[in-house]
Each structure stands twice: as C-alpha cells, then as structure tokens.
Design an enzyme around this catalytic site. Structure first.
Site, PDB file in Angstrom:
ATOM      1  N   HIS A 301      -0.431  -0.784   0.818  1.00 35.82           N
ATOM      2  CA  HIS A 301      -0.387  -0.869  -0.771  1.00 35.82           C
ATOM      3  C   HIS A 301      -1.976   0.129  -1.104  1.00 35.82           C
ATOM      4  O   HIS A 301      -3.010  -0.619  -0.726  1.00 35.82           O
ATOM      5  CB  HIS A 301      -0.567  -2.566  -1.822  1.00 35.82           C
ATOM      6  CG  HIS A 301       0.586  -2.935  -1.152  1.00 35.82           C
ATOM      7  ND1 HIS A 301       1.506  -4.341  -0.670  1.00 35.82           N
ATOM      8  CD2 HIS A 301       2.093  -2.136  -0.992  1.00 35.82           C
ATOM      9  CE1 HIS A 301       1.967  -3.993  -0.437  1.00 35.82           C
ATOM     10  NE2 HIS A 301       2.696  -3.248  -0.901  1.00 35.82           N
ATOM     11  N   PHE A 477      -5.716  -3.037   2.511  1.00 33.47           N
ATOM     12  CA  PHE A 477      -5.491  -4.188   3.351  1.00 33.47           C
ATOM     13  C   PHE A 477      -4.648  -3.917   4.280  1.00 33.47           C
ATOM     14  O   PHE A 477      -4.373  -5.057   4.697  1.00 33.47           O
ATOM     15  CB  PHE A 477      -7.202  -5.401   3.908  1.00 33.47           C
ATOM     16  CG  PHE A 477      -8.347  -4.293   3.075  1.00 33.47           C
ATOM     17  CD1 PHE A 477      -8.579  -3.195   3.302  1.00 33.47           C
ATOM     18  CD2 PHE A 477      -8.902  -5.889   1.767  1.00 33.47           C
ATOM     19  CE1 PHE A 477      -9.784  -3.188   1.968  1.00 33.47           C
ATOM     20  CE2 PHE A 477     -10.142  -4.896   1.003  1.00 33.47           C
ATOM     21  CZ  PHE A 477     -10.915  -3.846   1.495  1.00 33.47           C
ATOM     22  N   HIS A 478      -3.294  -3.570   3.689  1.00 37.57           N
ATOM     23  CA  HIS A 478      -1.682  -4.101   3.807  1.00 37.57           C
ATOM     24  C   HIS A 478      -0.983  -2.905   4.495  1.00 37.57           C
ATOM     25  O   HIS A 478       0.113  -3.462   4.455  1.00 37.57           O
ATOM     26  CB  HIS A 478      -1.264  -4.498   3.119  1.00 37.57           C
ATOM     27  CG  HIS A 478      -1.482  -5.265   2.143  1.00 37.57           C
ATOM     28  ND1 HIS A 478      -1.341  -5.967   0.507  1.00 37.57           N
ATOM     29  CD2 HIS A 478      -2.321  -6.487   1.993  1.00 37.57           C
ATOM     30  CE1 HIS A 478      -1.535  -6.347  -0.382  1.00 37.57           C
ATOM     31  NE2 HIS A 478      -2.727  -6.948   1.073  1.00 37.57           N
ATOM     32  N   PRO A 479      -1.801  -2.572   5.892  1.00 35.36           N
ATOM     33  CA  PRO A 479      -1.334  -1.735   6.691  1.00 35.36           C
ATOM     34  C   PRO A 479      -0.419  -2.942   7.762  1.00 35.36           C
ATOM     35  O   PRO A 479      -0.750  -3.209   8.219  1.00 35.36           O
ATOM     36  CB  PRO A 479      -1.750  -1.464   8.013  1.00 35.36           C
ATOM     37  CG  PRO A 479      -3.295  -1.733   7.681  1.00 35.36           C
ATOM     38  CD  PRO A 479      -3.154  -2.789   6.671  1.00 35.36           C
TER      39      PRO A 479
END
Length: 544
Positions: A301, A477-479
């Site tokens: 995101h 921070f959403h890999p």
C-alpha cells in the site's frame, strides 16, 4: 563446498523460521501438542527494550538497527526515481513490535476473491471464525468478535479535537461515520481499534509466544540468521544457520515452515536454490527447484501523505516540542497509562471510493494529529495534521531478488509503485478526495494551509497531481504476495491452498508472502489469521 556446521541435538517435528507476527502464532499452536517438538529460529533479538512496549515507541524503533532490518528499496520510477526506507521488525514479534498496532481484517470481498481464484477454504466465511478465535476484543463476544483469545484489541486511550473535526468533515463530504471497521464492510470514518492492553503495545510475541515459552517441547533461539534449507533430493531435512558467529544445523523429521515475511521468506527460498533458475545461477546457487514465482508479485500500500498546517487547535507537534508538556505526557503515562505515549501512528481511519467506478471502498485514510518529513525525523515546529491516503488494491506488482549469495546481504526490493495507469489514476483522485474533506466546514474552522504537496499543485491538473503523488508517496509497511498461494496449474504460484511449497516436500510458507492479492487494509492481523489456519493445516496433514 559448504562450511561445516555444528548439529543441534536431536530432531524436530517442526522448524519455524521467523519469530514475527506469523511465527509466534505458529509456535503457540504447534507446541500445544506435547508430542510435537518445535524449534523457532528468529534472526532478530528479544523484545527487552522499553520502546517495544510503549506504543509511541515506533518513533524510535523504525529506522533503528536494533529493531529494524533497515531495508531500502531500489529507486522507483513511479516515485520519480526516489528510493525508500522499507522497515521490517527485527525482534521476536517481528513487525507487530514496531507497527501501527491497528487491528484490521480487510473486506469480506478480499477473501471471497481468493476463493474465486480456486483457493478452497479461504473465503470470508472460512476465515472469519479464525479471526474471532484469536481475539480478546473490548467490544465483547458478538457475531464479529471473540473474547478470551490471545490477540487483545482495545479502543484508543486518547482523543484529539483535530481528528474529531476530520471525522465530522468526512461526514460532511459524504463518508459516513463507522464504529467498527471489522465486520466485512469497512466503509466509513472512525477511530481505529488497536492491539494494546492497558496502554501497552500488544505484539504477537506478548500475546502468543511469551505465555507458552515454558513448554518443554518448544525451543526458541534468537540471533539466528538462516543461510538455507537443507534438502535431500526434493525433501527438506533441516535448516542451516549462523548464531553468534557459529554455523549450526537443525534437523527436521517433519516440516520446515518459513514465516520470515514477504522479504525474508523468499530470500531464504532463493538462497536454498528455490526460485527463478536463471537468477540463482547469476549468484552461483545450484537450483533445487526452478520456481519463477518466488520473489515476484510484490504488493504494498503506497500512502500519499498530505500535510496541513492549522491554527487554533492542539496537535502533537507543539505538545511534544514543549519540555513541560512532554513531562506531563510521561507522568500521565506512568500513572494512568493514558495520553500521547499510548498513541498509535494513526488514530483515525476512513475507507471510501476514489471515484464512483468502484463498487466498494478502494482507498484508506490514516489521519494523524502530527507531521514530520518521515519516520525517524523530528516533528515539525508548527501545528499540523497529516492525511495519508492509500490505494487498497494496487495493480502495480514489484519483486524481491537476491543481491548476492551472502545471507547477510540485504535483498533487492523493487515495489514498482504507480507503474500502471490505474494506480496513477487512483492516486490523482485520492488527493482530490483528501482535499475535498479538508475543504469542509468542520476543518476550515482551523484555517488549514496545505504544506504538502502544496497549494501550487492544482486539483484540476492531472499531470501535476500525478507528479506530486510520486514526490510524496511512501510505503505504509504492508509488503505481501512474494510467495503467492495459487493453483497447481498457475506457473507463478509458489504454495498451494494448504501453504505447501509446490514441487517440494516438507516445506511450507506461512506468512504475508502467500497472499495472492493484498487485503483492503492493514495487513498484520490477516497475516496472523493465515498463521492460525496454517497451523491447523500442519496438524491435520500430520495426522493423515
């Protein structure tokens, strides 16, 4: 020839690589069987630092080599050539020890889409009971929430006039108020529920791992940098790793489970000879299995951070910069566990559509009563609030690849943000939506002045807005997605619907990397749901 390694005593039924959000859940659930011997290997350290537990500690943990792997992306063309810091937790509890503490499941349609891809057992009705099982929710037991579980969820312990005003402004802009984002439909604006307990961060390690550390069949080792999975032909037999400068090997009579996250798990697979054969050959790694999907399909995101200066209202910027007020904050936290030190990075959220083209919310807002250039930098010296807006279902796909065959060498990360026309369109429209909210009477009372991207960037200029999105965009921070779950006939699938590595025996991947498509919201709790389901599958398959 590989250097010799010291064998650990005995064999394990399950070796879990990675003690983060997923790994702590797996260790809890799998060691509940006293006949199963479980080894958990974590490359980071123990969570014995104060800033892992005080919620506002993320300001000190992100960008600190004690707590963050300090990854960095390659220059991203869609971000006008900028490279980004890419934080990942380096501690038991993983990123749940340094993240935003936001409890979010996403939308029911996210999981129904997985089921429609042919992934049996992953629809909303399948996974919702697993979310409920884990919960100890402040709202009590209901259709949507559970109590008595390990994953504590509470209401935030402070409020700000500026975020209240934003919620009113969102309503004036047509975004309804919402009290619970976790019912399957998260449309609306409201305060995030947080993973805290009495004003302290509640990480995966605190909730799931620490209560079971006494179990005699569970061994937890930290500071273990995994070099590779050991194979006998196509069957995993153990894990080779370094600890305190010594090479060691742990043997497994059951399964090796990778739960090192969307970056770590695929790096380990490639170091082990599992991945695109041509890429492995470039680093002198002999292929065990040519698996082109390993490291591909990276999704994240991208947040566009709009900042507005305000007047006539208090924000954290001036509160934190005052020594007197800072002292009051410390006392308030010490005696009541309340106040700004309990703050998650974002207090208020909103889910809506960037345009009428979408049949469900496709953008998410994170609203903060503060502003800074980036995490790790000081707060600005003027009162301000930040409106971060992200595309929930990006079409762009990136990758993770080895930089070298050295396990200590950070991998290449290329998110490829804004690489599609659709994503650029959503970015442009998102900025317009954000500006429309700020233009409503509830916020105009505080005379907002746009600091970033700035009022010189006109809302009727698509090209200028697209460039601004590239200038201000950054990771939230959403890999996910780099070892995607898929059908056996999908050449890019890495694991099947039971999270087993396709083409090899005794290896599973159970973490955010298996998501075929990213969920519509913060990804931490969905990752822990995946671990819950994965643990069930490990136990079920072992009985067959």
């Amino acid at each position: 020839m590989a250097a010799s390694a010291t064998p650990m005593e005995g064999e394990y039924d399950t070796i879990i690589v990675g003690g983060g959000s997923a790994g702590c859940v797996l260790a809890n659930r799998l060691s509940a069987d006293p006949d199963r011997r479980v080894l958990l290997l974590e490359a980071g350290g123990r969570d014995n630092w104060i800033w892992f537990h005080i919620p506002v500690g993320y300001l000190f943990a992100i960008g600190n080599p004690r707590s963050d792997w300090m990854f960095r992306t390659e220059p991203v063309p869609g971000l006008n050539g900028r490279a980004l810091n890419y934080p990942r937790g380096k501690v038991l509890g993983g990123s749940s020890a340094i993240n935003a503490m936001i409890y979010m499941r996403g939308q029911a349609a996210d999981y129904d889409h997985w089921r429609q891809l042919g992934l049996t057992g992953w629809g909303w009705d399948d996974v919702k009971p697993l979310f409920r099982k884990q919960l100890d929710h402040f709202l009590g037991a209901s259709e949507h929430h559970g109590v008595g579980g390990e994953w504590r969820v509470e209401y935030p312990r402070l409020r700000w006039d500026i975020t209240d005003a934003f919620r009113e402004a969102a309503a004036q802009a047509g975004i309804p108020k919402c009290d619970d984002f976790n019912t399957g439909n998260n449309e609306g604006c409201g305060y995030f529920h947080v993973n805290q307990k009495m004003g302290r961060r509640w990480s995966s390690a605190r909730g799931f791992l620490k209560p079971v550390m006494h179990r005699g069949n569970l061994r937890v080792e930290t500071g273990c940098l995994v070099e590779k999975i050991e194979f006998d032909g196509k069957r995993a037999t153990g894990v080779r790793f370094r600890q305190n400068g010594e090479r060691k090997i742990a043997r497994c009579r059951g399964e090796v489970v990778l739960s090192a996250g969307a970056i770590g798990s695929v790096q380990i697979l490639m170091l082990s000879g599992v991945g695109p054969a041509t890429q492995l050959a470039e680093h002198g790694i002999a292929p065990v299995l040519d698996k082109p999907g390993v490291g591909e399909n990276l999704q994240d995101h991208l947040q566009l951070r709009l900042i507005h200066k305000v007047s006539g209202v208090t924000t954290l910027n001036e509160t934190y910069r005052s020594l007197v007020r800072r002292g009051i904050m410390v006392l308030d936290y010490a005696f009541r566990r309340r106040g700004p030190l309990t703050m998650a990075p974002s207090q208020l959220g909103a889910f809506t559509r960037s345009s009428p083209r979408y049949d469900r919310p496709n953008i998410q807002f994170h609203v903060q009563p503060l502003s800074l250039d980036k995490f790790g930098d000081p707060l600005h010296d003027f009162p301000a609030f930040t409106t971060s807006v992200c595309n929930l279902r990006p079409a762009s796909r990136g990758y993770v690849r080895l930089r070298s065959a050295d396990p200590a060498d950070k991998p290449m990360i290329q998110p490829n943000y804004l690489s599609t026309d659709e994503d650029r369109r959503v970015a442009v429209d998102s900025i317009r939506v954000a500006r429309n909210i700020v233009a409503q009477p509830a916020l105009q009372a505080f005379k907002p002045v746009e600091y970033l991207p700035g009022e010189a960037v006109r809302s009727d200029d698509d090209a200028a807005l697209a460039k601004a999105a590239g200038d201000i965009g950054t990771t939230i921070f959403h890999p996910v997605g780099t070892a995607k779950m898929g059908r056996a006939d999908d050449p890019m699938a890495v694991v099947d619907e039971r999270l087993r590595l396709i083409g090899l025996a005794n290896v599973r991947v159970i973490d955010a990397s298996v998501m075929p498509t990213i969920t519509s919201g913060n990804t931490n709790s969905p990752t822990m749901m995946i671990a819950e389901k994965g643990a069930m599958m490990v136990r079920e398959d072992a009985r067959r």
